[in-house]
Structures are given as C-alpha cells and as structure tokens.
Design a protein around this motif. Structure first.
Motif, PDB file in Angstrom:
ATOM      1  N   UNK A  88       5.927  -2.164  16.645  1.00  0.00           N
ATOM      2  CA  UNK A  88       6.470  -0.982  15.975  1.00  0.00           C
ATOM      3  C   UNK A  88       6.253  -1.068  14.469  1.00  0.00           C
ATOM      4  N   UNK A  89       6.598  -2.199  13.860  1.00  0.00           N
ATOM      5  CA  UNK A  89       6.455  -2.357  12.411  1.00  0.00           C
ATOM      6  C   UNK A  89       4.992  -2.286  11.985  1.00  0.00           C
ATOM      7  N   UNK A  90       4.105  -2.902  12.774  1.00  0.00           N
ATOM      8  CA  UNK A  90       2.676  -2.881  12.438  1.00  0.00           C
ATOM      9  C   UNK A  90       2.137  -1.456  12.490  1.00  0.00           C
ATOM     10  N   UNK A  91       2.523  -0.688  13.516  1.00  0.00           N
ATOM     11  CA  UNK A  91       2.064   0.698  13.619  1.00  0.00           C
ATOM     12  C   UNK A  91       2.602   1.557  12.487  1.00  0.00           C
ATOM     13  N   UNK A  92       3.909   1.470  12.221  1.00  0.00           N
ATOM     14  CA  UNK A  92       4.539   2.353  11.234  1.00  0.00           C
ATOM     15  C   UNK A  92       3.959   2.149   9.845  1.00  0.00           C
ATOM     16  N   UNK A 129      12.032   4.572   5.523  1.00  0.00           N
ATOM     17  CA  UNK A 129      11.327   5.035   4.331  1.00  0.00           C
ATOM     18  C   UNK A 129      11.832   6.430   4.006  1.00  0.00           C
ATOM     19  N   UNK A 130      12.640   6.525   2.959  1.00  0.00           N
ATOM     20  CA  UNK A 130      13.363   7.763   2.680  1.00  0.00           C
ATOM     21  C   UNK A 130      12.437   8.940   2.419  1.00  0.00           C
ATOM     22  N   UNK A 131      11.476   8.764   1.521  1.00  0.00           N
ATOM     23  CA  UNK A 131      10.617   9.888   1.153  1.00  0.00           C
ATOM     24  C   UNK A 131       9.765  10.362   2.328  1.00  0.00           C
ATOM     25  N   UNK A 132       9.274   9.443   3.124  1.00  0.00           N
ATOM     26  CA  UNK A 132       8.420   9.803   4.256  1.00  0.00           C
ATOM     27  C   UNK A 132       9.221  10.266   5.470  1.00  0.00           C
ATOM     28  N   UNK A 133      10.527   9.944   5.503  1.00  0.00           N
ATOM     29  CA  UNK A 133      11.321  10.252   6.684  1.00  0.00           C
ATOM     30  C   UNK A 133      10.837   9.499   7.898  1.00  0.00           C
ATOM     31  N   UNK A 136      10.342   2.364   9.632  1.00  0.00           N
ATOM     32  CA  UNK A 136       9.268   1.393   9.428  1.00  0.00           C
ATOM     33  C   UNK A 136       9.404   0.154  10.294  1.00  0.00           C
ATOM     34  N   UNK A 137      10.561  -0.050  10.889  1.00  0.00           N
ATOM     35  CA  UNK A 137      10.750  -1.233  11.714  1.00  0.00           C
ATOM     36  C   UNK A 137      12.193  -1.384  12.114  1.00  0.00           C
ATOM     37  N   UNK A 138      12.427  -2.245  13.090  1.00  0.00           N
ATOM     38  CA  UNK A 138      13.783  -2.570  13.510  1.00  0.00           C
ATOM     39  C   UNK A 138      13.822  -3.975  14.066  1.00  0.00           C
ATOM     40  N   UNK A 139      14.982  -4.596  13.989  1.00  0.00           N
ATOM     41  CA  UNK A 139      15.277  -5.818  14.736  1.00  0.00           C
ATOM     42  C   UNK A 139      16.669  -5.655  15.317  1.00  0.00           C
TER      43      UNK A 139
END
Length: 365
Positions: A88-92, A129-133, A136-139
C-alpha cells in the motif's frame, strides 16, 4: 490487471498449493473493485463479482469464476498484514506526486468492533497527505502495542524528504523527531501533559519572544452555521542555549495557537502549543496545524460514514487490518477522481451503477 501498478502482485501467497483454485491477484482485484463500488462485507464482495463477472474478466482471469465469500475472507485473514501495508505505501507514494512542504498527518483510529470480548482494540495508524487527500500508508498495532510504538514502523515505510509530518501529543517523542529529521523531513508536534517539561518551556519561550517582539503572527477567521471562529498563530525561535541542553533533534521553534469560538452568543477560548523543526513562520505553522486537523474529516470520518469501518465486525487474524488497507486504497482513488461531482458515497454508488466509471476510478483505462 496489474493491480495498482503491480505492487500488490508481489505479496507472498500463504496458501498451500493443494486445492488452491483462485489466484491471489484475482482475489485482491475482485475485493478492491467491489469495495470501491460499495461492498462493505465479504458476502457483498462475492455478490458484486457474480453480478459483474463479464466486466471483471476484462481485467482479471478469474479462470474458475468468482471466489466464494468464505474464500475471500480466508485469504484476507491469512495474508500477513505487513505485506499488505508495505505494498500500500509503495503504491501510494508512486501514485501521488510528492511536493516539498507537503503536510503528512499521522494519526490513529480504532477499529471498535474488530475484536472479541475482552481483547484489546485494534488501532490503525495512518499517514494522510492533506493537500492530495490521499492515504499514504498504514500500520496496525500489534497485540498489546500502543499507538506510539506503531508510528516509527509507519514512518519507515514513507519517503519523508521535504515533508512536514504532524502528530498529536501522543506522537511527540524524541526518537520520532530524530527519525523524521534523519529522513529529510520536518515535524510539528502537539504538546500536552505527556511532555509537560517541554510544554512549560514552550510557554516561557513564547512569552519572552512576545515581550521582546521577536515573534511571527498570523490570523484566520471563519463564519458559518451560526459559528464564528478566529484562530491566531504565533511562532518563536528556541534560544540557542536551550537547543544545546535539549535532546530534540532539529527543534528550531515553538508555536502557539489561540482559537476563539462564538456559538449561540457564548464565547470560548482554547490555547495549544507546538514544538517544531520548522523555521519561525506562523503561516506555515497554521497550514501544518490545520492540515493535521483535516485527517479527522478527510480520512477517519469518511471511512466510518462512507465505508462503515466503525461498524465492521471482521476480526479473524489479519482480515480486519487488510480490509482497512483496501478501504484506504478505495477512498484515496475515489477522492483522486475529479471528473464526477459528489463525495465518496455518491462516487461509490456511481461505480456500482456504471462499470466504465469504476474503471476510470481504478485507473484501468
């Protein structure tokens, strides 16, 4: 379909070869399509697959048809959530352009029903990422692990260079500050009782800077729904001699925010203090603080209202954490699609009605 740039195709398959009929990529692809189009349960994922089988076969082999809801549930429970989280983090971070000064809010959310009686509540710590909405990742917290212990694992998945990382008071830790600075980022930490000494220092430095006139100020005001709210921001440098005594990596300035709210003729005032590696700049402080508050509405509220996350009772092994990843991917894709009007609930319904629009959201065409 190369699911999300192929990042999820690299996840190891934990199943035995004997009796395995459905490819892992088919199951993930089906689940993501279904969740984006409104499915909030494994049974609904299967139902979506059967209703849209011909369309799905444009993107997925599905050689043996649609996997049952029990098969999807079992796979989500078996796949180690850390593999899902890394993919997920790599894709985002590949999908959403990074810019210097981007605010990345780190905050936790409890999965309130994803547990059996007497077990600890699962917490998902997300980077937003606030501006992009975009998420970016989770754990997800391990058994008995607190939210603070999970933050370093999340930050390790992210490219922090040029970013402003914000956390609430729970994330205000010296090791987290060092990790962010070492990664090329800046931080803005809320200060409360868990860092009482630093908060007292911040109050004193702010008072001294105000008396000497060495403080930067910025103000915003909002009106609406019978409410008037004024926010005043102040930023002041940390004295050089104090920096030599403290162990906070990169600590450069402190900030204060005073919020005055009038509702129904009653006025209340609240003050909050912040420690940051940013240079003295009240407007940048304001953008960072407001950006962190946005994670509640932009991510957490949307997950509960649009995806029913707080009501989900999925709890077996890794299933709850992996479903949380799928929801965040779907929400991020829905918010990134801007050709249609409406919020996530409206766009999910349109995805269910219009397969071409679903393909657009999923970036298949």
């Amino acid at each position: 379909m190369a699911l999300l740039g192929g990042h999820f195709d690299l996840i190891p398959d934990p199943r035995r070869d004997h009796g395995k009929r459905h490819a892992l990529s088919d199951i993930f692809g089906l689940a993501l399509c279904a969740i984006t189009a409104g499915a909030d349960s494994f049974l609904a994922i299967e139902a979506f697959g059967k209703a849209r089988l011909d369309w799905l076969r444009r993107w997925l082999p599905l050689t043996h048809g649609v996997p049952s809801h029990d098969t999807v549930r079992r796979v989500f429970a078996l796949v180690d959530r850390r593999h899902f989280e890394r993919s997920f983090a790599a894709w985002a971070q590949e999908a959403f352009r990074k810019t210097d000064g981007r605010v990345v809010a780190v905050d936790g959310k409890r999965l309130r029903r994803a547990r059996d009686a007497g077990e600890p509540m699962l917490t998902v710590v997300s980077a937003w990422a606030t501006e992009a909405g975009a998420a970016l990742g989770q754990v997800t917290t391990d058994d008995g692990e607190g939210e603070v212990s999970a933050v370093p694992r999340l930050l390790a998945l992210l490219d922090l260079s040029g970013c402003i990382v914000t956390t609430d008071a729970a994330g205000c830790q010296t090791d987290i500050a060092k990790q962010i600075v070492d990664g090329g980022g800046d931080y803005v930490f809320g200060l409360k009782g868990n860092q009482a000494g630093l908060r007292e220092q911040a109050e004193r430095w702010m008072m001294e800077a105000t008396l000497s006139g060495d403080v930067d100020a910025f103000e915003t005001s909002e009106r609406g729904h019978g409410r008037v709210e004024t926010r005043r921001y102040w930023s002041a440098a940390v004295p050089d001699e104090a920096l030599r005594r403290l162990l906070w990596a990169g600590l450069t300035s402190v900030g204060m925010v005073e919020s005055t709210r009038t509702v129904g003729g009653k006025t209340s005032t609240e003050q909050r203090y912040f420690a940051t590696s940013l240079a003295v700049d009240a407007e940048t402080l304001a953008r960072s603080v407001r950006g962190h508050w946005g994670v509640e509405n932009g991510l957490h509220w949307s997950l509960d209202v649009s995806f029913g996350e707080d009501a989900s009772r999925t709890r077996t092994d890794h299933a709850a954490a992996n479903l949380a990843v799928a929801r965040r991917v779907a929400l991020t894709l829905l918010r990134a699609e801007t050709t249609a009007e409406g919020g996530a609930p409206t766009k999910r319904m349109r995805c269910a009605w219009d397969a071409d629009y679903l393909a657009t959201v999923l970036r298949l065409e």
